[in-house]
Design a protein around this motif. Structure first.
Motif, short mmCIF file in Angstrom:
data_model
loop_
_atom_site.label_atom_id
_atom_site.label_comp_id
_atom_site.label_asym_id
_atom_site.label_seq_id
_atom_site.Cartn_x
_atom_site.Cartn_y
_atom_site.Cartn_z
N MET A 27 0.84 -1.20 0.00
CA MET A 27 0.00 0.00 0.00
C MET A 27 0.88 1.25 0.00
O MET A 27 1.98 1.25 0.55
CB MET A 27 -0.91 0.02 1.23
N TYR A 28 0.37 2.30 -0.59
CA TYR A 28 1.15 3.53 -0.72
C TYR A 28 0.36 4.72 -0.17
O TYR A 28 -0.87 4.77 -0.26
CB TYR A 28 1.48 3.80 -2.19
N THR A 29 1.10 5.68 0.37
CA THR A 29 0.46 6.94 0.75
C THR A 29 0.12 7.70 -0.53
O THR A 29 0.57 7.35 -1.62
CB THR A 29 1.39 7.79 1.61
N ILE A 30 -0.66 8.76 -0.38
CA ILE A 30 -1.07 9.51 -1.57
C ILE A 30 0.13 10.10 -2.31
O ILE A 30 0.17 10.13 -3.54
CB ILE A 30 -2.08 10.62 -1.19
N PRO A 86 -9.60 6.00 -1.98
CA PRO A 86 -8.57 5.15 -1.36
C PRO A 86 -9.25 4.07 -0.53
O PRO A 86 -10.20 4.34 0.21
CB PRO A 86 -7.78 6.12 -0.49
N SER A 87 -8.79 2.82 -0.68
CA SER A 87 -9.49 1.71 -0.02
C SER A 87 -9.23 1.67 1.48
O SER A 87 -10.06 1.17 2.25
CB SER A 87 -9.06 0.38 -0.65
N LYS A 88 -8.10 2.19 1.91
CA LYS A 88 -7.76 2.11 3.33
C LYS A 88 -7.07 3.38 3.79
O LYS A 88 -6.65 4.21 2.98
CB LYS A 88 -6.84 0.91 3.60
N ARG A 89 -6.95 3.51 5.11
CA ARG A 89 -6.17 4.59 5.71
C ARG A 89 -5.28 3.98 6.78
O ARG A 89 -5.64 2.98 7.41
CB ARG A 89 -7.09 5.66 6.31
N ASN A 90 -4.13 4.59 6.99
CA ASN A 90 -3.23 4.07 8.03
C ASN A 90 -3.66 4.57 9.40
O ASN A 90 -4.68 5.27 9.53
CB ASN A 90 -1.77 4.43 7.72
N GLU A 91 -2.89 4.24 10.41
CA GLU A 91 -3.26 4.61 11.78
C GLU A 91 -3.35 6.12 11.97
O GLU A 91 -4.08 6.60 12.84
CB GLU A 91 -2.23 4.02 12.76
N SER A 92 -2.62 6.86 11.14
CA SER A 92 -2.64 8.32 11.25
C SER A 92 -3.79 8.93 10.44
O SER A 92 -3.97 10.15 10.45
CB SER A 92 -1.31 8.91 10.75
N GLY A 93 -4.54 8.08 9.76
CA GLY A 93 -5.67 8.57 8.98
C GLY A 93 -5.31 8.97 7.56
O GLY A 93 -6.15 9.51 6.83
N TYR A 112 -3.24 3.73 -0.97
CA TYR A 112 -3.64 3.29 -2.30
C TYR A 112 -2.92 2.00 -2.66
O TYR A 112 -1.74 1.81 -2.32
CB TYR A 112 -3.28 4.36 -3.34
N GLY A 113 -3.65 1.12 -3.37
CA GLY A 113 -3.07 -0.15 -3.77
C GLY A 113 -3.42 -0.50 -5.20
O GLY A 113 -3.74 0.37 -6.02
N LEU A 114 -3.40 -1.79 -5.51
CA LEU A 114 -3.65 -2.26 -6.87
C LEU A 114 -5.08 -1.94 -7.33
O LEU A 114 -5.31 -1.65 -8.51
CB LEU A 114 -3.40 -3.77 -6.96
N GLU A 115 -6.02 -1.98 -6.40
CA GLU A 115 -7.41 -1.68 -6.76
C GLU A 115 -7.54 -0.23 -7.24
O GLU A 115 -8.21 0.05 -8.23
CB GLU A 115 -8.31 -1.91 -5.55
N ALA A 151 -5.94 0.19 -10.70
CA ALA A 151 -6.82 -0.26 -11.77
C ALA A 151 -7.90 0.78 -12.05
O ALA A 151 -8.25 1.05 -13.21
CB ALA A 151 -7.45 -1.60 -11.39
N ALA A 152 -8.45 1.37 -10.97
CA ALA A 152 -9.48 2.40 -11.13
C ALA A 152 -8.92 3.62 -11.85
O ALA A 152 -9.57 4.21 -12.72
CB ALA A 152 -10.04 2.79 -9.77
N LEU A 153 -7.69 4.01 -11.48
CA LEU A 153 -7.06 5.17 -12.10
C LEU A 153 -6.80 4.91 -13.59
O LEU A 153 -7.01 5.80 -14.43
CB LEU A 153 -5.75 5.49 -11.38
N GLN A 154 -6.37 3.71 -13.92
CA GLN A 154 -6.14 3.36 -15.32
C GLN A 154 -7.45 3.39 -16.11
O GLN A 154 -7.48 3.80 -17.27
CB GLN A 154 -5.48 1.99 -15.41
N ARG A 155 -8.54 2.96 -15.45
CA ARG A 155 -9.85 2.98 -16.11
C ARG A 155 -10.26 4.43 -16.39
O ARG A 155 -10.77 4.74 -17.48
CB ARG A 155 -10.88 2.29 -15.22
N ILE A 156 -10.03 5.30 -15.42
CA ILE A 156 -10.37 6.72 -15.60
C ILE A 156 -9.58 7.32 -16.76
O ILE A 156 -10.13 8.00 -17.63
CB ILE A 156 -10.08 7.51 -14.30
N GLN A 157 -8.28 7.04 -16.80
CA GLN A 157 -7.44 7.60 -17.86
C GLN A 157 -7.80 7.05 -19.23
O GLN A 157 -7.72 7.76 -20.23
CB GLN A 157 -5.96 7.33 -17.55
N SER A 158 -8.19 5.78 -19.28
CA SER A 158 -8.59 5.19 -20.56
C SER A 158 -9.84 5.87 -21.10
O SER A 158 -9.94 6.16 -22.30
CB SER A 158 -8.84 3.69 -20.39
N LEU A 159 -10.79 6.14 -20.22
CA LEU A 159 -12.03 6.81 -20.63
C LEU A 159 -11.76 8.26 -21.03
O LEU A 159 -12.35 8.78 -21.98
CB LEU A 159 -13.07 6.74 -19.51
N LYS A 160 -10.85 8.92 -20.31
CA LYS A 160 -10.48 10.29 -20.68
C LYS A 160 -9.82 10.31 -22.05
O LYS A 160 -10.04 11.23 -22.84
CB LYS A 160 -9.53 10.88 -19.63
#
Length: 257
Positions: free
Chosen positions: A1-4, A29-36, A40-43, A46-55
């Motif tokens: 998982m990655y921070t923003i 974002p599917s999750k948040r860490n302990e600090s809130g 971001y992950g693979l899900e 995939a969503a970002l790639q879908r957005i860019q493909s439609l754009k």
């Protein structure tokens, strides 16, 4: 998982864009860490790639949101929208082609050192932007043989006529700048040049045969909502009207002798 920040660095998107997508409701974002902080992950990738493909194929962010907001996100939802999207893109392509043609035309005039001001430039661009609408208007209000004289002018001839017309406009501006009176021969020559230009578009015999019918239709057309672009400023229009009056007076005086 990655921070923003990490996710943005890996995907090439700014954190501002990712937050905007979240506010719009198309990328969560599917999750948040302990600090809130967002994670971001693979899900999300995939969503970002879908957005860019439609754009890429022309969908706006709002259209993407509407597509993704459906109760069941399926490929069928997308497939149903493809024909409509194609029509939108074809229309945009036609608009871009007209815009490119207009830029090329203006650039050619600039290369020839033709003097352009905002009134003339706006009129030129307006005429090219709404060329098809103007053709339809002409064909609706005037006989086909008359309308075709204006709507079917070949590109090279139209460019030549535009150059001559711009030369006339430049001469009018010079006359006004130098305070040349409307009754002066050089001022009246401008009016004759305009008439000559018109006569080269519409043959004299065509005018003679149809003048009464066309004047009647022109009066009817003037009441229409269509407004043709004008190349004249209000001051120039007034100056040309004064020239016309001076020429009419001169004609009456010569007839009375």
């Amino acid at each position: 998982m990655y921070t923003i920040g990490e996710f943005g660095a890996k995907t090439g998107f700014s954190t501002r864009t990712l937050r905007f997508y979240e506010e719009l409701g198309i990328l969560y974002p599917s999750k948040r860490n302990e600090s809130g902080h967002r994670l971001y992950g693979l899900e999300e990738l995939a969503a970002l790639q879908r957005i860019q493909s439609l754009k890429f194929i022309g969908y706006s962010l709002q259209e993407i949101k509407e597509l993704l907001d459906k109760e069941e996100i399926t490929l069928e939802n997308f497939v149903d929208s493809v024909p409509v999207q194609r029509k939108v893109l074809v229309h945009k392509r036609e608009e871009l082609n007209r815009a490119i043609a207009a830029i090329d035309h203006v650039q050619a005039l600039l290369d020839d050192d033709f003097p352009l001001d905002w009134t003339v430039l706006t009129s030129l661009l307006h005429g090219m932007e709404f060329e098809e609408e103007q053709k339809a208007w002409m064909k609706e209000h005037f006989p086909d043989d008359f309308a075709s004289l204006f709507t079917d002018i070949p590109k090279k001839k139209r460019e030549k006529l535009d150059r001559e017309w711009l030369s006339i406009l430049a001469e009018v501006k010079r006359l006004m700048r130098e305070n040349v009176p409307p009754h002066a021969p050089e001022a009246q020559q401008v009016f004759l040049n305009i008439n000559d230009l018109f006569m080269r578009i519409v043959p004299e015999d065509v005018i003679t045969e149809n003048i009464d019918k066309w004047e009647e239709q022109l009066e009817s057309a003037e009441a229409d909502d269509f407004v043709a672009p004008t190349f004249w400023s209000k001051e120039e229009e007034a100056y040309m009207e004064e020239i016309a009056k001076a020429m009419e007076q001169k004609y009456k005086e010569s007839e009375g002798k």
